[in-house]
Motif scaffolding. Structure first.
Motif, PDB file in Angstrom:
ATOM      1  N   ASN A 141      42.237  39.512  29.652  1.00 31.76           N
ATOM      2  CA  ASN A 141      41.612  39.308  30.963  1.00 31.76           C
ATOM      3  C   ASN A 141      42.647  39.100  32.074  1.00 31.76           C
ATOM      4  OD1 ASN A 141      39.392  39.174  32.664  1.00 31.76           O
ATOM      5  ND2 ASN A 141      39.233  36.953  32.470  1.00 31.76           N
ATOM      6  N   ILE A 142      43.585  40.023  32.178  1.00 34.66           N
ATOM      7  CA  ILE A 142      44.648  39.927  33.190  1.00 34.66           C
ATOM      8  C   ILE A 142      44.034  40.113  34.580  1.00 34.66           C
ATOM      9  CG2 ILE A 142      46.779  40.978  34.051  1.00 34.66           C
ATOM     10  CD1 ILE A 142      47.263  41.858  31.080  1.00 34.66           C
ATOM     11  N   PRO A 143      44.302  39.194  35.498  1.00 34.90           N
ATOM     12  CA  PRO A 143      43.727  39.294  36.848  1.00 34.90           C
ATOM     13  C   PRO A 143      44.540  40.233  37.758  1.00 34.90           C
ATOM     14  CG  PRO A 143      44.942  37.241  36.645  1.00 34.90           C
ATOM     15  CD  PRO A 143      45.029  37.937  35.299  1.00 34.90           C
ATOM     16  N   TRP A 144      44.443  41.532  37.525  1.00 33.29           N
ATOM     17  CA  TRP A 144      45.144  42.493  38.377  1.00 33.29           C
ATOM     18  C   TRP A 144      44.603  42.361  39.806  1.00 33.29           C
ATOM     19  CZ3 TRP A 144      49.175  44.169  35.895  1.00 33.29           C
ATOM     20  CH2 TRP A 144      49.138  44.402  34.518  1.00 33.29           C
ATOM     21  N   PRO A 145      45.469  42.313  40.820  1.00 34.24           N
ATOM     22  CA  PRO A 145      45.011  42.057  42.196  1.00 34.24           C
ATOM     23  C   PRO A 145      44.508  43.284  42.960  1.00 34.24           C
ATOM     24  CG  PRO A 145      47.393  42.097  42.128  1.00 34.24           C
ATOM     25  CD  PRO A 145      46.931  42.247  40.708  1.00 34.24           C
ATOM     26  N   ILE A 146      44.384  44.419  42.291  1.00 32.41           N
ATOM     27  CA  ILE A 146      43.815  45.618  42.914  1.00 32.41           C
ATOM     28  C   ILE A 146      42.582  45.994  42.097  1.00 32.41           C
ATOM     29  CG2 ILE A 146      44.205  48.078  43.383  1.00 32.41           C
ATOM     30  CD1 ILE A 146      47.118  47.451  43.949  1.00 32.41           C
ATOM     31  N   ALA A 147      41.524  46.365  42.782  1.00 31.31           N
ATOM     32  CA  ALA A 147      40.268  46.731  42.109  1.00 31.31           C
ATOM     33  C   ALA A 147      40.504  47.848  41.098  1.00 31.31           C
ATOM     34  CB  ALA A 147      39.230  47.165  43.134  1.00 31.31           C
ATOM     35  N   GLU A 148      39.822  47.766  39.960  1.00 33.50           N
ATOM     36  CA  GLU A 148      40.023  48.736  38.881  1.00 33.50           C
ATOM     37  C   GLU A 148      39.781  50.171  39.337  1.00 33.50           C
ATOM     38  OE1 GLU A 148      39.163  49.390  34.167  1.00 33.50           O
ATOM     39  OE2 GLU A 148      38.295  47.657  35.165  1.00 33.50           O
ATOM     40  N   ALA A 149      38.830  50.369  40.226  1.00 29.96           N
ATOM     41  CA  ALA A 149      38.533  51.720  40.719  1.00 29.96           C
ATOM     42  C   ALA A 149      39.693  52.312  41.513  1.00 29.96           C
ATOM     43  CB  ALA A 149      37.272  51.697  41.573  1.00 29.96           C
ATOM     44  N   GLN A 150      40.587  51.468  42.020  1.00 24.16           N
ATOM     45  CA  GLN A 150      41.723  51.931  42.821  1.00 24.16           C
ATOM     46  C   GLN A 150      43.012  52.047  42.006  1.00 24.16           C
ATOM     47  OE1 GLN A 150      41.433  48.830  45.808  1.00 24.16           O
ATOM     48  NE2 GLN A 150      40.577  50.298  47.261  1.00 24.16           N
ATOM     49  N   LEU A 151      42.969  51.688  40.742  1.00 22.86           N
ATOM     50  CA  LEU A 151      44.167  51.762  39.907  1.00 22.86           C
ATOM     51  C   LEU A 151      44.461  53.208  39.524  1.00 22.86           C
ATOM     52  CD1 LEU A 151      43.592  48.757  37.465  1.00 22.86           C
ATOM     53  CD2 LEU A 151      45.000  48.820  39.549  1.00 22.86           C
ATOM     54  N   ILE A 152      45.727  53.517  39.420  1.00 23.45           N
ATOM     55  CA  ILE A 152      46.188  54.819  38.951  1.00 23.45           C
ATOM     56  C   ILE A 152      46.867  54.572  37.599  1.00 23.45           C
ATOM     57  CG2 ILE A 152      47.637  56.828  39.417  1.00 23.45           C
ATOM     58  CD1 ILE A 152      47.502  55.912  42.441  1.00 23.45           C
ATOM     59  N   VAL A 153      46.182  54.971  36.532  1.00 24.17           N
ATOM     60  CA  VAL A 153      46.639  54.681  35.174  1.00 24.17           C
ATOM     61  C   VAL A 153      46.737  56.003  34.418  1.00 24.17           C
ATOM     62  CG1 VAL A 153      46.153  53.362  33.065  1.00 24.17           C
ATOM     63  CG2 VAL A 153      45.431  52.459  35.285  1.00 24.17           C
TER      64      VAL A 153
END
Length: 188
Positions: A154-166
């Motif tokens: 449950n890492i609190p990434w500070p950018i919304a998942e929809a905006q991530l480039i993975v």
């Protein structure tokens, strides 16, 4: 050089002494003797890696298994990232715990990531250039990883998942429990 052990055993945050004036700045980014004096670790780095990424790129969470495990000294040359590490060493008192720190070109912080840790970072600036030293050569056959959105971590990434480039590869990495078993030990 100021070295602080993070809450994770053997993982250190390094703040170098930066000498700045009207010409710019200078700092010694690594000195084996000084590093040993502050950490008690005698690390022999053998490989340097560098990547450039745009905002929202999430790289990780990666590790090398077994004899191919790598300790890393990571820093940002341009921009800013949120750097995240997870202790995967089953006999460590900080097993399964995570630590995150913002590394930027302005703060010049470095993070020493010991062998047995998963590592990843998220680019927070428009562009980031990420640099790291490794104490072991990369071995494709020993690659391991944990998916970035693992519900156990449950890492609190500070950018919304929809905006991530993975990358497609990183999207299909296993969950924590499977990654632990793949690495040869039991999960939490």
């Amino acid at each position: 050089m100021k070295v602080t052990e993070t809450p994770l055993r053997d993982c250190f945050l390094i703040e170098d002494t930066v000498y700045a004036d009207e010409r710019g700045y200078f700092f010694e980014s690594f000195n084996q003797q000084t590093f040993y004096k502050h950490t008690g670790l005698n690390i022999g780095f053998v490989q340097d890696n560098q990547s450039a990424s745009v905002k929202g790129v999430l790289r990780g969470l990666h590790f090398q298994k077994g004899n191919a495990a790598q300790a890393k000294l990571v820093r940002v040359l341009q921009g800013a990232v949120l750097d995240v590490v997870i202790d995967m060493r089953p006999h460590s008192p900080s097993f399964g715990q995570q630590y995150a720190v913002e590394l930027t070109e302005q703060n010049h912080l470095q993070l020493f990531v010991p062998r047995g840790f998963a590592h990843g970072f998220l680019v927070l600036s428009d562009k980031a250039v990420f640099f790291y030293k490794c104490d072991n050569y990369y071995n494709k056959a020993a690659e391991g990883g944990i998916v970035y959105n693992d519900p156990t971590l449950n890492i609190p990434w500070p950018i919304a998942e929809a905006q991530l480039i993975v990358s497609e590869k990183d999207k299909t990495l296993p969950f924590w429990n499977t990654a632990c078993q793949d690495a040869g030990f039991e999960a939490l």
